[in-house]
Design an enzyme around this catalytic site. Structure first.
Site, PDB file in Angstrom:
ATOM      1  N   CYS A 137       3.811   3.142  -2.765  1.00  0.00           N
ATOM      2  CA  CYS A 137       2.671   4.046  -2.609  1.00  0.00           C
ATOM      3  C   CYS A 137       3.006   5.525  -2.777  1.00  0.00           C
ATOM      4  O   CYS A 137       2.352   6.239  -3.522  1.00  0.00           O
ATOM      5  CB  CYS A 137       1.972   3.801  -1.280  1.00  0.00           C
ATOM      6  SG  CYS A 137       2.808   4.453   0.181  1.00  0.00           S
ATOM      7  N   HIS A 139       1.611   5.403   4.551  1.00  0.00           N
ATOM      8  CA  HIS A 139       0.888   5.278   3.293  1.00  0.00           C
ATOM      9  C   HIS A 139       0.369   6.645   2.857  1.00  0.00           C
ATOM     10  O   HIS A 139       0.101   7.510   3.696  1.00  0.00           O
ATOM     11  CB  HIS A 139      -0.278   4.296   3.453  1.00  0.00           C
ATOM     12  CG  HIS A 139      -0.978   3.980   2.162  1.00  0.00           C
ATOM     13  ND1 HIS A 139      -0.376   3.291   1.139  1.00  0.00           N
ATOM     14  CD2 HIS A 139      -2.229   4.280   1.724  1.00  0.00           C
ATOM     15  CE1 HIS A 139      -1.225   3.166   0.134  1.00  0.00           C
ATOM     16  NE2 HIS A 139      -2.357   3.765   0.464  1.00  0.00           N
ATOM     17  N   ASP A 190      -6.710   6.170  -4.528  1.00  0.00           N
ATOM     18  CA  ASP A 190      -5.475   5.472  -4.175  1.00  0.00           C
ATOM     19  C   ASP A 190      -5.035   4.620  -5.360  1.00  0.00           C
ATOM     20  O   ASP A 190      -5.868   3.951  -5.974  1.00  0.00           O
ATOM     21  CB  ASP A 190      -5.725   4.584  -2.940  1.00  0.00           C
ATOM     22  CG  ASP A 190      -4.443   4.080  -2.295  1.00  0.00           C
ATOM     23  OD1 ASP A 190      -3.355   4.269  -2.876  1.00  0.00           O
ATOM     24  OD2 ASP A 190      -4.528   3.496  -1.196  1.00  0.00           O
TER      25      ASP A 190
END
Length: 316
Positions: free
Chosen positions: A92, A135, A150
């Protein structure tokens, strides 16, 4: 990662657009076309970049398994070299960090914030509990609205920008939906404090499951460095114990995410909408290295291949 100055050169931005297979309709500069499109349709261009990024750059943690250092760097040049030049994967804070820097260079009003992953992602049961910060989420302002973006949440990742509006819902990979809700956390003492919770469900008849929670507070590079260290180095971290690789699949027009390829354990699965098939059963490391090249266009060097020897993630 939040430098006010451009991070990537014009040549690097062109390479990034080539990496995500951005179409050049006039046989000229893709970068020039993208900048023109941003002026007339900033949201549509953002959605296109997110969609193409998800379909081209795998989400995965090869750096923690197929390397001789077993570490993750968040340096903008390092992640560019890894995911654009080498065409490898990133987890991520790498892959979303790459998009963050690109959006900055393209002139978007964007910043990064930290997210907590719900325990329901692993268990499938919503107990209201979230893990510690681990994250990265992007918040992009367009006009009077802010959007969550995202590209680093693997199989459950959002596939389009979601407006920061309570109850904002969109199709993720049909029939799967995604939405944002504004609520307080079960573990919070001050129930007046609320955060955004990104949720998904398999189909309209399924229950919504929380995936990530986040606030609108900007996180700085040093915050992500600390988060990255914990996520990539703690022995209890799932990322250090299991190798995973995922990439989204687009329809022929490139306008919709219709599925994903997922490699985890000894299987490679392809999901198209609600249908899942097993593409391969992997027996050993030779199988997996070959499959990474075939299905994910990831070509590992010999020293990287040897790096997994002795780890719990090695296929034997």
């Amino acid at each position: 990662m939040s430098s006010p100055h451009p991070i990537y050169t014009e040549a690097q931005l062109e390479k990034y657009l080539q990496r995500i297979n951005h179409p050049s309709h006039n046989h000229g500069s893709s970068l020039e076309e993208v900048r023109e499109k941003i002026q007339t349709d900033a949201l549509g261009t953002l959605a296109e970049l997110q969609r193409l990024h998800l379909a081209a750059i795998p989400w995965g943690n090869s750096g923690l398994h197929y390397s001789n250092h077993h570490t993750i760097s968040l340096d903008p040049e390092m992640i560019f070299q890894k995911m654009v030049e080498r065409r490898l994967d990133g987890y991520c804070m790498e892959t979303t960090g790459l998009l963050f820097n690109v959006l900055l260079c393209l002139g978007y009003r964007v910043y990064a914030t930290g997210g907590r992953v719900s325990r329901a992602v692993a268990t499938g049961v919503d107990d209201g509990q979230f893990k510690s910060f681990g994250h990265m989420v992007l918040i992009v302002a367009i006009g009077d609205l802010k959007y969550m973006v995202d590209v680093g949440f693997g199989a459950n990742c959002a596939t389009a920008p979601l407006p920061l509006q309570d109850g904002a819902t969109a199709t993720r990979i049909a029939p799967s939906d995604m939405r944002l809700v504004r609520q307080s956390l079960t573990a919070s003492f001050d129930k007046e404090q609320k955060v955004w919770v990104y949720q998904s469900r398999h189909n309209p008849e399924s229950n919504w499951l929380p995936c990530i929670c986040f606030s609108e507070v900007e996180f700085l590079p040093q915050d992500f460095e600390l988060m990255n260290f914990g996520t990539s180095q703690q022995r209890t971290s799932w990322f250090t114990q299991t190798f995973v690789c995922t990439r989204m699949i687009l329809d022929p027009s490139g306008q919709e995410v219709i599925g994903q390829d997922v490699m985890v354990g000894k299987q490679i699965k392809r999901r198209i909408h609600s249908n899942t098939e097993i593409l391969e059963e992997l027996q050993n490391e030779e199988d997996r290295v070959r499959a990474l090249a075939l299905h994910f266009d990831m070509h590992l060097r010999q020293e990287e291949i040897l790096g997994i020897r002795g780890l719990s993630s090695e296929l034997k």
